[in-house]
Design a protein around this motif. Structure first.
Motif, PDB file in Angstrom:
ATOM      1  N   LEU A  97       0.834  -1.193   0.000  1.00 39.46           N
ATOM      2  CA  LEU A  97       0.000   0.000   0.000  1.00 39.46           C
ATOM      3  C   LEU A  97       0.872   1.247   0.000  1.00 39.46           C
ATOM      4  O   LEU A  97       0.706   2.140  -0.815  1.00 39.46           O
ATOM      5  N   LYS A  98       1.843   1.286   0.902  1.00 39.74           N
ATOM      6  CA  LYS A  98       2.760   2.420   1.018  1.00 39.74           C
ATOM      7  C   LYS A  98       4.091   2.000   0.388  1.00 39.74           C
ATOM      8  O   LYS A  98       4.618   0.948   0.729  1.00 39.74           O
ATOM      9  N   ASP A 106      -0.476   8.303   8.629  1.00 39.07           N
ATOM     10  CA  ASP A 106      -1.745   7.777   8.146  1.00 39.07           C
ATOM     11  C   ASP A 106      -1.537   7.107   6.787  1.00 39.07           C
ATOM     12  O   ASP A 106      -0.868   7.663   5.907  1.00 39.07           O
ATOM     13  N   LEU A 107      -2.123   5.934   6.615  1.00 36.99           N
ATOM     14  CA  LEU A 107      -1.984   5.208   5.349  1.00 36.99           C
ATOM     15  C   LEU A 107      -3.026   5.607   4.307  1.00 36.99           C
ATOM     16  O   LEU A 107      -2.861   5.323   3.125  1.00 36.99           O
ATOM     17  N   SER A 108      -4.090   6.271   4.723  1.00 40.92           N
ATOM     18  CA  SER A 108      -5.177   6.570   3.782  1.00 40.92           C
ATOM     19  C   SER A 108      -4.760   7.426   2.579  1.00 40.92           C
ATOM     20  O   SER A 108      -5.330   7.251   1.496  1.00 40.92           O
ATOM     21  N   LEU A 114      -3.055   3.300  -4.814  1.00 40.49           N
ATOM     22  CA  LEU A 114      -3.290   1.853  -4.799  1.00 40.49           C
ATOM     23  C   LEU A 114      -4.386   1.497  -5.797  1.00 40.49           C
ATOM     24  O   LEU A 114      -4.243   0.534  -6.558  1.00 40.49           O
ATOM     25  N   LEU A 115      -5.467   2.256  -5.803  1.00 38.12           N
ATOM     26  CA  LEU A 115      -6.553   1.990  -6.758  1.00 38.12           C
ATOM     27  C   LEU A 115      -6.047   2.041  -8.200  1.00 38.12           C
ATOM     28  O   LEU A 115      -6.425   1.204  -9.027  1.00 38.12           O
ATOM     29  N   ASP A 116      -5.184   2.996  -8.494  1.00 36.62           N
ATOM     30  CA  ASP A 116      -4.608   3.095  -9.840  1.00 36.62           C
ATOM     31  C   ASP A 116      -3.754   1.872 -10.165  1.00 36.62           C
ATOM     32  O   ASP A 116      -3.844   1.319 -11.267  1.00 36.62           O
ATOM     33  N   PHE A 134      -6.425  -3.310   5.679  1.00 36.27           N
ATOM     34  CA  PHE A 134      -7.835  -3.621   5.461  1.00 36.27           C
ATOM     35  C   PHE A 134      -8.696  -2.403   5.801  1.00 36.27           C
ATOM     36  O   PHE A 134      -9.578  -2.019   5.034  1.00 36.27           O
ATOM     37  N   ARG A 135      -8.434  -1.794   6.937  1.00 39.99           N
ATOM     38  CA  ARG A 135      -9.237  -0.661   7.412  1.00 39.99           C
ATOM     39  C   ARG A 135      -9.263   0.495   6.412  1.00 39.99           C
ATOM     40  O   ARG A 135     -10.318   1.055   6.131  1.00 39.99           O
ATOM     41  N   VAL A 136      -8.096   0.840   5.840  1.00 39.03           N
ATOM     42  CA  VAL A 136      -8.062   2.000   4.941  1.00 39.03           C
ATOM     43  C   VAL A 136      -8.351   1.648   3.485  1.00 39.03           C
ATOM     44  O   VAL A 136      -8.889   2.475   2.751  1.00 39.03           O
ATOM     45  N   ALA A 137      -8.012   0.439   3.047  1.00 39.20           N
ATOM     46  CA  ALA A 137      -8.127   0.110   1.623  1.00 39.20           C
ATOM     47  C   ALA A 137      -9.401  -0.630   1.246  1.00 39.20           C
ATOM     48  O   ALA A 137      -9.913  -0.438   0.136  1.00 39.20           O
ATOM     49  N   TYR A 138      -9.914  -1.469   2.136  1.00 36.89           N
ATOM     50  CA  TYR A 138     -11.088  -2.277   1.772  1.00 36.89           C
ATOM     51  C   TYR A 138     -12.276  -1.424   1.306  1.00 36.89           C
ATOM     52  O   TYR A 138     -12.859  -1.715   0.247  1.00 36.89           O
ATOM     53  N   PRO A 139     -12.664  -0.380   2.040  1.00 35.04           N
ATOM     54  CA  PRO A 139     -13.839   0.389   1.594  1.00 35.04           C
ATOM     55  C   PRO A 139     -13.688   0.941   0.170  1.00 35.04           C
ATOM     56  O   PRO A 139     -14.630   0.869  -0.627  1.00 35.04           O
ATOM     57  N   ALA A 140     -12.538   1.455  -0.165  1.00 34.45           N
ATOM     58  CA  ALA A 140     -12.324   2.036  -1.496  1.00 34.45           C
ATOM     59  C   ALA A 140     -12.309   0.956  -2.579  1.00 34.45           C
ATOM     60  O   ALA A 140     -12.885   1.136  -3.658  1.00 34.45           O
TER      61      ALA A 140
END
Length: 175
Positions: A97-98, A106-108, A114-116, A134-140
């Protein structure tokens, strides 16, 4: 498989380490990504990384993933290239992710990039490793309609290997 080329100077700054990591990962990137693993970040030690061949200690994530996906393969310090090649041949690829080691920030902010990267790789399935990932990436990822597992998977550090194996097995099974 040959080791990544060495530079003539001993440049171990962040950009050089990032380049070495990218070069090592590229050697094992499958042409078609069936399963994309998204971990938090590379280790803070410049000589450790999932795709580096000569990791002397603390290669927890590589070992745990390899054991889960290739349970009949004996893992030794000398066959990492072969095991990575087998993972690649099965369409398995790991990204972070990072792009640099965690520093408590913050990782958000790393989720849009990441989506790209995920869109570019077009994986058939995605598994997120570590609770904060999971917390920051799953919703997106879920909101984008991407095939991301709902299973929260802990990092397989010392003492959590069994927990990782159970959760990762559930994610591999499609839960």
């Amino acid at each position: 498989m040959a080791s990544p080329p060495q530079t003539q100077q001993d440049d171990t700054g962040p950009a050089e380490v990032r380049r070495r990591r990218a070069e090592a990962a590229k050697q094992y990137q499958p042409s078609r990504v069936r399963l994309l693993l998204v971990a938090q970040a590379p280790p803070d030690a410049d000589d450790r990384y999932f795709y580096f061949l000569d990791v002397a200690q603390h290669d927890w994530l590589f070992r745990a993933v390899a054991r889960a996906i290739l349970p009949h393969v004996e893992l030794t310090r000398t066959n990492k290239a072969s095991v990575l090649a087998q993972l690649r041949d099965r369409g398995i690829f790991l990204i972070d992710l990072k792009p640099d080691p965690v520093d408590g920030s913050d990782l958000s902010p790393y989720v849009p990039a990441l989506l790209d990267r995920v869109a570019e790789l077009e994986p058939e399935r995605i598994i997120l490793i570590k609770a904060d990932v999971f917390r920051v990436a799953y919703p997106a990822l879920a909101a984008a309609g991407l095939p991301v597992s709902q299973v929260r998977i802990p990092f397989p550090s010392s003492g959590r290997q069994r927990e990782f194996a159970v959760a990762f097995g559930r994610a591999l099974a499609g839960e």
